[in-house]
Write a protein that holds these residues in place. Sequence first.
Motif, PDB file in Angstrom:
ATOM      1  N   ASN A 251       0.837  -1.205   0.000  1.00 34.70           N
ATOM      2  CA  ASN A 251       0.000   0.000   0.000  1.00 34.70           C
ATOM      3  C   ASN A 251       0.869   1.250   0.000  1.00 34.70           C
ATOM      4  O   ASN A 251       0.585   2.226  -0.704  1.00 34.70           O
ATOM      5  CB  ASN A 251      -0.915   0.021   1.224  1.00 34.70           C
ATOM      6  N   PHE A 252       1.914   1.217   0.801  1.00 39.97           N
ATOM      7  CA  PHE A 252       2.801   2.373   0.933  1.00 39.97           C
ATOM      8  C   PHE A 252       3.675   2.557  -0.304  1.00 39.97           C
ATOM      9  O   PHE A 252       3.722   3.640  -0.901  1.00 39.97           O
ATOM     10  CB  PHE A 252       3.670   2.191   2.181  1.00 39.97           C
ATOM     11  N   SER A 253       4.344   1.488  -0.704  1.00 35.89           N
ATOM     12  CA  SER A 253       5.293   1.616  -1.817  1.00 35.89           C
ATOM     13  C   SER A 253       4.600   1.850  -3.155  1.00 35.89           C
ATOM     14  O   SER A 253       5.171   2.469  -4.054  1.00 35.89           O
ATOM     15  CB  SER A 253       6.176   0.361  -1.903  1.00 35.89           C
ATOM     16  N   ALA A 254       3.362   1.352  -3.284  1.00 32.44           N
ATOM     17  CA  ALA A 254       2.632   1.502  -4.543  1.00 32.44           C
ATOM     18  C   ALA A 254       1.727   2.733  -4.549  1.00 32.44           C
ATOM     19  O   ALA A 254       0.992   2.944  -5.499  1.00 32.44           O
ATOM     20  CB  ALA A 254       1.787   0.255  -4.820  1.00 32.44           C
ATOM     21  N   PHE A 255       1.787   3.543  -3.494  1.00 28.63           N
ATOM     22  CA  PHE A 255       0.959   4.752  -3.421  1.00 28.63           C
ATOM     23  C   PHE A 255       1.310   5.649  -4.602  1.00 28.63           C
ATOM     24  O   PHE A 255       2.453   6.108  -4.724  1.00 28.63           O
ATOM     25  CB  PHE A 255       1.228   5.465  -2.105  1.00 28.63           C
ATOM     26  N   PRO A 256       0.363   5.894  -5.530  1.00 26.41           N
ATOM     27  CA  PRO A 256       0.706   6.503  -6.826  1.00 26.41           C
ATOM     28  C   PRO A 256       1.569   7.753  -6.776  1.00 26.41           C
ATOM     29  O   PRO A 256       2.567   7.838  -7.482  1.00 26.41           O
ATOM     30  CB  PRO A 256      -0.679   6.785  -7.431  1.00 26.41           C
ATOM     31  N   PRO A 257       1.257   8.751  -5.940  1.00 23.87           N
ATOM     32  CA  PRO A 257       2.039   9.989  -6.039  1.00 23.87           C
ATOM     33  C   PRO A 257       3.387   9.939  -5.320  1.00 23.87           C
ATOM     34  O   PRO A 257       4.186  10.859  -5.469  1.00 23.87           O
ATOM     35  CB  PRO A 257       1.143  11.038  -5.357  1.00 23.87           C
ATOM     36  N   LEU A 258       3.632   8.894  -4.494  1.00 23.95           N
ATOM     37  CA  LEU A 258       4.828   8.918  -3.652  1.00 23.95           C
ATOM     38  C   LEU A 258       6.103   9.019  -4.474  1.00 23.95           C
ATOM     39  O   LEU A 258       6.909   9.928  -4.293  1.00 23.95           O
ATOM     40  CB  LEU A 258       4.862   7.677  -2.754  1.00 23.95           C
ATOM     41  N   GLY A 259       6.299   8.066  -5.386  1.00 18.23           N
ATOM     42  CA  GLY A 259       7.504   8.090  -6.199  1.00 18.23           C
ATOM     43  C   GLY A 259       7.575   9.333  -7.062  1.00 18.23           C
ATOM     44  O   GLY A 259       8.640   9.945  -7.217  1.00 18.23           O
ATOM     45  N   MET A 260       6.419   9.744  -7.597  1.00 21.23           N
ATOM     46  CA  MET A 260       6.377  10.920  -8.448  1.00 21.23           C
ATOM     47  C   MET A 260       6.805  12.166  -7.681  1.00 21.23           C
ATOM     48  O   MET A 260       7.624  12.965  -8.156  1.00 21.23           O
ATOM     49  CB  MET A 260       4.958  11.117  -8.987  1.00 21.23           C
ATOM     50  N   VAL A 261       6.288  12.319  -6.456  1.00 23.85           N
ATOM     51  CA  VAL A 261       6.615  13.488  -5.653  1.00 23.85           C
ATOM     52  C   VAL A 261       8.106  13.521  -5.320  1.00 23.85           C
ATOM     53  O   VAL A 261       8.766  14.556  -5.448  1.00 23.85           O
ATOM     54  CB  VAL A 261       5.775  13.497  -4.359  1.00 23.85           C
ATOM     55  N   LEU A 262       8.639  12.388  -4.903  1.00 26.71           N
ATOM     56  CA  LEU A 262      10.051  12.352  -4.518  1.00 26.71           C
ATOM     57  C   LEU A 262      10.965  12.621  -5.709  1.00 26.71           C
ATOM     58  O   LEU A 262      11.980  13.311  -5.580  1.00 26.71           O
ATOM     59  CB  LEU A 262      10.384  11.000  -3.885  1.00 26.71           C
ATOM     60  N   VAL A 263      10.600  12.093  -6.867  1.00 32.24           N
ATOM     61  CA  VAL A 263      11.412  12.335  -8.064  1.00 32.24           C
ATOM     62  C   VAL A 263      11.352  13.809  -8.468  1.00 32.24           C
ATOM     63  O   VAL A 263      12.381  14.430  -8.757  1.00 32.24           O
ATOM     64  CB  VAL A 263      10.947  11.434  -9.228  1.00 32.24           C
ATOM     65  N   VAL A 264      10.144  14.377  -8.478  1.00 32.38           N
ATOM     66  CA  VAL A 264      10.001  15.786  -8.844  1.00 32.38           C
ATOM     67  C   VAL A 264      10.772  16.676  -7.876  1.00 32.38           C
ATOM     68  O   VAL A 264      11.377  17.677  -8.269  1.00 32.38           O
ATOM     69  CB  VAL A 264       8.512  16.189  -8.875  1.00 32.38           C
ATOM     70  N   MET A 265      10.788  16.287  -6.597  1.00 30.95           N
ATOM     71  CA  MET A 265      11.477  17.105  -5.603  1.00 30.95           C
ATOM     72  C   MET A 265      12.980  17.136  -5.828  1.00 30.95           C
ATOM     73  O   MET A 265      13.655  18.070  -5.386  1.00 30.95           O
ATOM     74  CB  MET A 265      11.173  16.601  -4.202  1.00 30.95           C
ATOM     75  N   LEU A 266      13.534  16.138  -6.511  1.00 25.34           N
ATOM     76  CA  LEU A 266      14.948  16.195  -6.868  1.00 25.34           C
ATOM     77  C   LEU A 266      15.211  17.371  -7.803  1.00 25.34           C
ATOM     78  O   LEU A 266      16.191  18.110  -7.650  1.00 25.34           O
ATOM     79  CB  LEU A 266      15.392  14.882  -7.534  1.00 25.34           C
ATOM     80  N   GLY A 267      14.331  17.534  -8.787  1.00 26.82           N
ATOM     81  CA  GLY A 267      14.474  18.648  -9.713  1.00 26.82           C
ATOM     82  C   GLY A 267      14.155  19.977  -9.057  1.00 26.82           C
ATOM     83  O   GLY A 267      14.913  20.952  -9.170  1.00 26.82           O
ATOM     84  N   ILE A 268      13.015  20.032  -8.336  1.00 29.91           N
ATOM     85  CA  ILE A 268      12.625  21.267  -7.666  1.00 29.91           C
ATOM     86  C   ILE A 268      13.654  21.643  -6.608  1.00 29.91           C
ATOM     87  O   ILE A 268      14.017  22.811  -6.448  1.00 29.91           O
ATOM     88  CB  ILE A 268      11.232  21.109  -7.029  1.00 29.91           C
ATOM     89  N   GLY A 269      14.142  20.629  -5.894  1.00 34.09           N
ATOM     90  CA  GLY A 269      15.096  20.867  -4.810  1.00 34.09           C
ATOM     91  C   GLY A 269      16.370  21.529  -5.287  1.00 34.09           C
ATOM     92  O   GLY A 269      16.841  22.502  -4.694  1.00 34.09           O
ATOM     93  N   ILE A 270      16.955  21.020  -6.364  1.00 35.53           N
ATOM     94  CA  ILE A 270      18.211  21.596  -6.837  1.00 35.53           C
ATOM     95  C   ILE A 270      17.977  22.985  -7.424  1.00 35.53           C
ATOM     96  O   ILE A 270      18.823  23.887  -7.282  1.00 35.53           O
ATOM     97  CB  ILE A 270      18.904  20.662  -7.864  1.00 35.53           C
ATOM     98  N   ALA A 271      16.817  23.198  -8.056  1.00 33.20           N
ATOM     99  CA  ALA A 271      16.506  24.522  -8.598  1.00 33.20           C
ATOM    100  C   ALA A 271      16.277  25.533  -7.482  1.00 33.20           C
ATOM    101  O   ALA A 271      16.591  26.721  -7.620  1.00 33.20           O
ATOM    102  CB  ALA A 271      15.283  24.441  -9.497  1.00 33.20           C
ATOM    103  N   GLU A 272      15.735  25.054  -6.350  1.00 34.44           N
ATOM    104  CA  GLU A 272      15.474  25.949  -5.221  1.00 34.44           C
ATOM    105  C   GLU A 272      16.731  26.195  -4.402  1.00 34.44           C
ATOM    106  O   GLU A 272      17.074  27.340  -4.084  1.00 34.44           O
ATOM    107  CB  GLU A 272      14.379  25.350  -4.335  1.00 34.44           C
ATOM    108  N   LYS A 273      17.451  25.135  -4.056  1.00 32.06           N
ATOM    109  CA  LYS A 273      18.604  25.260  -3.163  1.00 32.06           C
ATOM    110  C   LYS A 273      19.759  26.028  -3.795  1.00 32.06           C
ATOM    111  O   LYS A 273      20.536  26.677  -3.091  1.00 32.06           O
ATOM    112  CB  LYS A 273      19.080  23.871  -2.728  1.00 32.06           C
ATOM    113  N   THR A 274      19.880  25.962  -5.098  1.00 28.37           N
ATOM    114  CA  THR A 274      20.956  26.712  -5.750  1.00 28.37           C
ATOM    115  C   THR A 274      20.622  28.187  -5.919  1.00 28.37           C
ATOM    116  O   THR A 274      21.500  28.996  -6.248  1.00 28.37           O
ATOM    117  CB  THR A 274      21.266  26.126  -7.144  1.00 28.37           C
TER     118      THR A 274
END
Length: 513
Positions: free
Chosen positions: A88-111
């Motif tokens: 239920n947890f690992s297959a939760f649809p937005p979980l992987g999507m959110v974490l992956v997107v945050m890699l892109g958003i994170g580097i754009a924000e932190k820099t």
Amino acid sequence: MGGGLILEKKKKTSFVDEFLNKVELIGNKLPDPIVIFINLMGIILVASFIASLFNLKATNPGTGEVVEAVNLISGEGLILILTESINNFSAFPPLGMVLVVMLGIGIAEKTGYFETVMKRVIEVAPRKLIIPTMILVAIIGNVAGDAAPVVLPPLAAMVMMRLGYHPFSGLVMAYAASLGAFSANFIVGMTDALALAFTEPAAQLIDESYTGNIAMNYYFIAASAVLLLIVTYFVTTKLTIPRLGAYHGEQISEEDLGADEKSALRWANSSLVITAVIFMALVIPENGILRNQETGSIMNDSPFMNSVVFIITILFFVPGLVYGLKMKTIKNSRDFGNVLSESMATMGSYIVLVFFAAQMLAYFSWSNLGPILAIKGADFLQQMNFTGIPLILSFVIIAGFINLLIGSASAKWAILAPVFVPLFMLLGYDPAFTQMIFRIGDSITNPITPMLPYLPLLLAFAKKYDKNVGLGTLLSNLLPYSIAFFIVWSLFLVLWYLLGIPVGPGGPIFLQQ
């Protein structure tokens, strides 16, 4: 206001403000969202037992299958709960999507790339166009499905803060526009295809020769995009921004951009354009490898749409990295790793919340309570024997209410289409019109439904600006959008109906005689 919200207190005298303040106060007195989901898990378990005890069931009008309530407080239920909790947890649809997107958003924000972009946009863009543009992007962005409510709210928060408004106003505005206007767009997309997939076979129960098309709601959804942009702008500027007041937390620097920042921004934006052009070269040509290789479609079941979240991540990641290298906020591999780690560290509370939210949604699905309630509601409306405008508005309300119980639009329409499409056809209405009525009801309560997994994410974004904020604060500011969408969009639909304008090509209001 409750929940520790950092606001400039003002006297509230209007009825609307008093009502929303009460909603916020009650909402923020609720337990922590994690505890709320745990309580909901318990409520669903008990409800499944009671429903099963009374043999609650309903017949799916599309398949003829009898849907029975499943008792989860049983040996089989316990086994299901224990064995499927990790899935239920690992297959939760937005979980992987959110974490992956945050890699892109994170580097754009932190820099510092995002902050510099916001400064530059506000320096050069007419101030009056900034908020409408963000709303328009959010409405159009729903064609990308799950990406819009994940990517846009934090960006809108930063822009609004740079404009001198409370960042929460950007969060709720972008969230409401991307989800509440989910069936309004200038582009025909996957949601149109999914709706048709259930509308057509439901219509064929009455007329075996019926065929629809993916664009049969296009006229109405395109006009609705303009209408809801205006509605969202009005609610934001006349209610949300004044109500939230000034923000006294950490502010974006007000200094003008220096020569180094402007140079780094040009390099970063150039890298963004180059990256976008590369993806366009893979999509636009007729033989593009990111098109559906069988149909040639860009939107329907294509590698492009199936990878749009990762593509968006890359489009954030590349300019963020280039900006960091040029501004020397990333000097070596260690800095690079730290930036990525810091962006993930901010998602810790969200990940914990997702675990319990995923269990709650799974329990509700296993219990069959959602489909049973949907079918019972449809039967009730059919028995009321409404016609004309009362029937149209009643269907909007029923679809909106069911959306509070079942998040998936396709799951709801799979249940409701075999009931309402034939019912409306027998009353002389075309399936395209019935489909459009459902899509309005299915959209208007999206901003406030707990059955969509993006609300916990929105709360995680909000805690960046106020760690003590509660769900009540968010819901009290989202509720006006849902109410406004319901009133204005429903009236617009009634007007469209009275004028007899087709909702799209091949989509008349009434069946052709």
